[in-house]
Design a protein around this motif. Structure first.
Motif, PDB file in Angstrom:
ATOM      1  N   VAL A  69      34.840  48.148  52.954  1.00  0.00           N
ATOM      2  CA  VAL A  69      34.699  46.758  52.938  1.00  0.00           C
ATOM      3  C   VAL A  69      34.942  46.433  51.367  1.00  0.00           C
ATOM      4  O   VAL A  69      35.750  45.472  51.042  1.00  0.00           O
ATOM      5  CB  VAL A  69      33.267  46.276  53.267  1.00  0.00           C
ATOM      6  N   LEU A  70      34.313  47.223  50.345  1.00  0.00           N
ATOM      7  CA  LEU A  70      34.651  47.036  49.117  1.00  0.00           C
ATOM      8  C   LEU A  70      36.005  47.143  48.766  1.00  0.00           C
ATOM      9  O   LEU A  70      36.479  46.488  47.987  1.00  0.00           O
ATOM     10  CB  LEU A  70      33.705  47.769  48.319  1.00  0.00           C
ATOM     11  N   SER A  71      36.658  48.102  49.495  1.00  0.00           N
ATOM     12  CA  SER A  71      38.025  48.386  48.978  1.00  0.00           C
ATOM     13  C   SER A  71      38.874  47.164  49.223  1.00  0.00           C
ATOM     14  O   SER A  71      39.833  46.693  48.339  1.00  0.00           O
ATOM     15  CB  SER A  71      38.662  49.693  49.217  1.00  0.00           C
ATOM     16  N   VAL A  72      38.556  46.536  50.458  1.00  0.00           N
ATOM     17  CA  VAL A  72      39.393  45.392  50.756  1.00  0.00           C
ATOM     18  C   VAL A  72      38.897  44.065  49.768  1.00  0.00           C
ATOM     19  O   VAL A  72      39.651  43.309  49.218  1.00  0.00           O
ATOM     20  CB  VAL A  72      38.954  44.900  52.292  1.00  0.00           C
ATOM     21  N   ILE A 125      28.887  54.065  32.183  1.00  0.00           N
ATOM     22  CA  ILE A 125      30.293  53.200  32.859  1.00  0.00           C
ATOM     23  C   ILE A 125      31.525  53.935  32.537  1.00  0.00           C
ATOM     24  O   ILE A 125      32.234  54.058  33.516  1.00  0.00           O
ATOM     25  CB  ILE A 125      30.216  51.788  32.251  1.00  0.00           C
ATOM     26  N   HIS A 126      31.873  54.612  31.403  1.00  0.00           N
ATOM     27  CA  HIS A 126      33.144  55.080  31.377  1.00  0.00           C
ATOM     28  C   HIS A 126      33.129  56.394  32.016  1.00  0.00           C
ATOM     29  O   HIS A 126      34.220  56.877  32.531  1.00  0.00           O
ATOM     30  CB  HIS A 126      33.296  55.365  29.783  1.00  0.00           C
ATOM     31  N   ALA A 127      32.043  57.462  32.258  1.00  0.00           N
ATOM     32  CA  ALA A 127      32.061  58.201  33.247  1.00  0.00           C
ATOM     33  C   ALA A 127      32.352  58.031  34.401  1.00  0.00           C
ATOM     34  O   ALA A 127      33.346  58.482  35.124  1.00  0.00           O
ATOM     35  CB  ALA A 127      30.588  58.841  33.193  1.00  0.00           C
ATOM     36  N   ARG A 134      36.989  58.112  38.514  1.00  0.00           N
ATOM     37  CA  ARG A 134      38.089  57.428  39.569  1.00  0.00           C
ATOM     38  C   ARG A 134      37.333  56.283  40.481  1.00  0.00           C
ATOM     39  O   ARG A 134      37.819  56.005  41.546  1.00  0.00           O
ATOM     40  CB  ARG A 134      38.737  58.366  40.437  1.00  0.00           C
ATOM     41  N   LEU A 135      36.259  55.621  40.078  1.00  0.00           N
ATOM     42  CA  LEU A 135      35.724  54.421  40.676  1.00  0.00           C
ATOM     43  C   LEU A 135      36.667  53.279  40.519  1.00  0.00           C
ATOM     44  O   LEU A 135      37.261  53.205  39.555  1.00  0.00           O
ATOM     45  CB  LEU A 135      34.282  54.096  40.405  1.00  0.00           C
ATOM     46  N   PRO A 136      36.598  52.480  41.326  1.00  0.00           N
ATOM     47  CA  PRO A 136      37.632  51.261  41.122  1.00  0.00           C
ATOM     48  C   PRO A 136      37.405  50.545  39.893  1.00  0.00           C
ATOM     49  O   PRO A 136      36.344  50.240  39.709  1.00  0.00           O
ATOM     50  CB  PRO A 136      37.377  50.305  42.502  1.00  0.00           C
ATOM     51  N   ARG A 137      38.458  50.356  39.152  1.00  0.00           N
ATOM     52  CA  ARG A 137      38.342  49.941  37.940  1.00  0.00           C
ATOM     53  C   ARG A 137      37.639  48.414  37.555  1.00  0.00           C
ATOM     54  O   ARG A 137      36.991  48.200  36.777  1.00  0.00           O
ATOM     55  CB  ARG A 137      39.692  49.998  37.029  1.00  0.00           C
TER      56      ARG A 137
END
Lengths: 264, 311
Positions: free
Chosen positions: B30-33, A141-143, A148-151
């Motif tokens: 869609v997910l970013s929205v 998960i931390h990786a 830079r996946l949405p926090r």
């Protein structure tokens, strides 16, 4: 008692693969699966090399030679959907069938495509198994966070993983309670109609929902009490060492070379 | 085995790169929205969504025996969207699909965009949209809308999964679509029954959680349109695709999915005549109508039974 063995796919041991930075492992897993998807239909040498690499990685990861293979059968039922590929491509006709409304022509090109799809999927499943067998899920998960996946999404996934164990115990209790009240006398059929059974299952889902909802309230209060500021913290720094960079670059180059080799 | 995979999780290798990337792009947009919309709500949403994701995961373990050793269980997209709102429901289902793919290899990584689209985004849009359409009506109408939404959400997922398989050249549309829709018409029935029963349980025990005025911030009336349009698309595309696969293929070629070069990755045999296709199209329409009627009748029967029990 928490049944964490139900869901934990991590294989605890010491190996170079376990020590590799989780970010690098995630990236290489994605690259490897991408490479599998790009291998041309029927390029058995390319498939063979990929399979041999996975075999080797099993050994490097101290998992035992057949570890990923033994666990890789989950995607096989889906091969049923690809069976129709045998009849979908134009080519030399091998056999004809008449099933229900369908007149089916099995072609050599179709057969080649079917086996290629199955092998590709088989390879990719094994790569993914390798990732979770050598990386603890919190590290994974931390990786993802470092990549830079949405926090917010990552935090939700982290919570999901944390509470699977708690809520699956809740489910086990619900199931045990249902079983305890579902005794059947010998010689008699029990259990009501399918709709009645579905309704009971639905009530259990509703019950589980309320328990989960109320639990999330308590969790949030507890988190606030301990100074929650909007995201989860970790003590693992996940710094990339020179070794990690070298392995990332070399392995990516190897995968690129495999692609060039199979396409030209 | 407590964890039972469903036939909607497409593994890696079954979708072409073009299709995988196309659906990843839609899903990411869609997910970013969804992330932006949900962040506007209070920060309490994050732990709530996390625990709710675990709830969906655990709820999928609750099965009920159907017949011949098979059992039905919940997928949960519609239920999550109805209880939490469409955006939060999408994020919850996304994390469920992500963990199923990452941890259990149930569904691939490269094709995860398509899986999230089928099982998370479509289901939430349809489930919430139809439920919202019954806003202000009686409880029975609401439950009926939720049941129909649950059934249609499963059908939508199955429809899109078969379209993706076909566009990737993995399956023949005229076989995979009736097969997928047929199986999921039944799976969707289980989904509808469990969703309705779970909602009516929550209506009885904690009606405050389903209070309309409190949940107004979750999503506006616009979702009725979104859900309705997606549902119409499913109801009309299924028969059309079965009746005229050539027409659908033309659309796919124009959209750039299927290349028109000589060695096309997929093409229906030119001398392939399908005299039964009209029938298949008709039968799909009929199956859809019958399915919808059956769900409706079941919901009414269930509600009657409940009303009698409470009298």
């Amino acid at each position: 008692m928490i049944h964490n063995n139900l869901f934990d796919r991590y294989y605890a041991t010491e190996s170079p693969l376990h020590r590799l930075s989780p970010s690098v492992k995630v990236l290489l897993t994605v690259f490897f699966i991408l490479s599998n998807a790009l291998l041309p239909d029927g390029h058995w040498i390319g498939f063979g090399i990929s399979w041999a690499v996975i075999f080797l990685l099993n050994w490097v990861g101290q998992l035992g030679w057949g570890y990923t293979f033994k666990r890789s059968f989950i995607a096989l039922p889906f091969a049923l959907a690809a069976v129709t590929a045998i009849f979908a491509l134009p080519g030399k006709t091998l056999a004809e069938f008449d099933v229900l409304f369908w007149h089916l022509l099995a072609t050599d090109a179709g057969l080649l495509r079917f086996f290629s799809i199955v092998v590709r999927s088989w390879l990719s499943v094994q790569v993914a198994i390798l990732l979770v067998a050598t990386t603890q899920f919190p590290d994974l998960i931390h990786a993802l966070e470092h990549l830079r996946l949405p926090r917010m999404l990552i935090t939700v996934i982290a919570f999901l993983y944390r509470y699977i164990f708690v809520l699956s115990d809740e489910v086990l209790r619900l199931l045990r309670a249902r079983q305890a009240r579902s005794a059947v006398l010998p010689g008699q059929s029990g259990g009501g109609t399918v709709f009645w059974r579905a309704k009971i299952a639905g009530n259990m889902v509703g019950q589980l929902f309320l328990r989960s909802y109320e639990r999330s309230d308590r969790i949030y209060n507890a988190m606030l009490a301990r100074g929650y500021q909007g995201h989860l913290r970790t003590l693992n720094r996940h710094a990339m060492h020179t070794r990690d960079w070298v392995i990332l670059i070399l392995s990516s180059a190897a995968l690129l070379f495999l692609q060039i080799f199979t396409h030209f | 085995m407590l964890y039972s995979p469903t036939p909607l999780h497409i593994p890696d290798g079954f979708l072409s790169l073009t299709v995988s990337i196309f659906f990843w792009l839609i899903t990411l947009v869609v997910l970013s929205v969804a992330v932006r919309r949900t962040e506007k709500l209070d920060e309490k949403q994050v732990p709530l969504m996390g625990v709710m994701a675990a709830f969906i995961f655990a709820a999928q373990m609750i099965n009920f025996p159907v017949a011949g050793g098979t059992s039905g269980h919940l997928l949960g997209g519609a239920l999550a969207a109805i209880m939490l709102g469409p955006w939060a429901g999408m994020l919850v289902m996304t994390s469920v699909v992500a963990v199923q793919g990452l941890l259990f290899q149930d569904g691939g990584l490269l094709v995860m965009g398509a899986n999230i689209f089928n099982m998370g985004l479509l289901t939430a849009a349809i489930g919430f949209g139809l439920y919202k359409a019954a806003e202000g009506r009686t409880r029975a109408v609401k439950l009926g809308a939720a049941g129909l939404g649950a059934w249609l959400s499963v059908m939508a997922g199955a429809l899109f999964a078969s379209l993706q398989l076909w566009l990737s050249g993995t399956a023949r549309l005229d076989i995979v679509m009736p097969a997928m829709l047929g199986i999921h018409a039944l799976i969707g029935l289980g989904e509808a029954l469990i969703t309705v029963a779970a909602l009516s349980f929550i209506f009885r025990t904690r009606p405050d959680l389903l209070d309309e005025s409190k949940n107004a911030a979750q999503g506006g009336r616009g979702w009725v349109w979104v859900g309705g349009l997606v549902s119409l698309f499913v109801v009309f595309l299924s028969p059309f695709a079965s009746a005229a696969p050539d027409g659908l293929e033309r659309v796919a070629i124009n959209a750039g999915f299927i290349s028109t070069s000589a060695d096309a990755p997929y093409s229906i045999l030119p001398d392939y005549t399908l005299p039964f296709l009209g029938e298949t199209g008709l039968s799909t329409i009929l199956a859809g109508i019958v399915g919808a009627l059956v769900v409706g009748v079941l919901v009414v029967l269930l509600l009657r039974g409940r009303a009698k029990a409470t009298e």
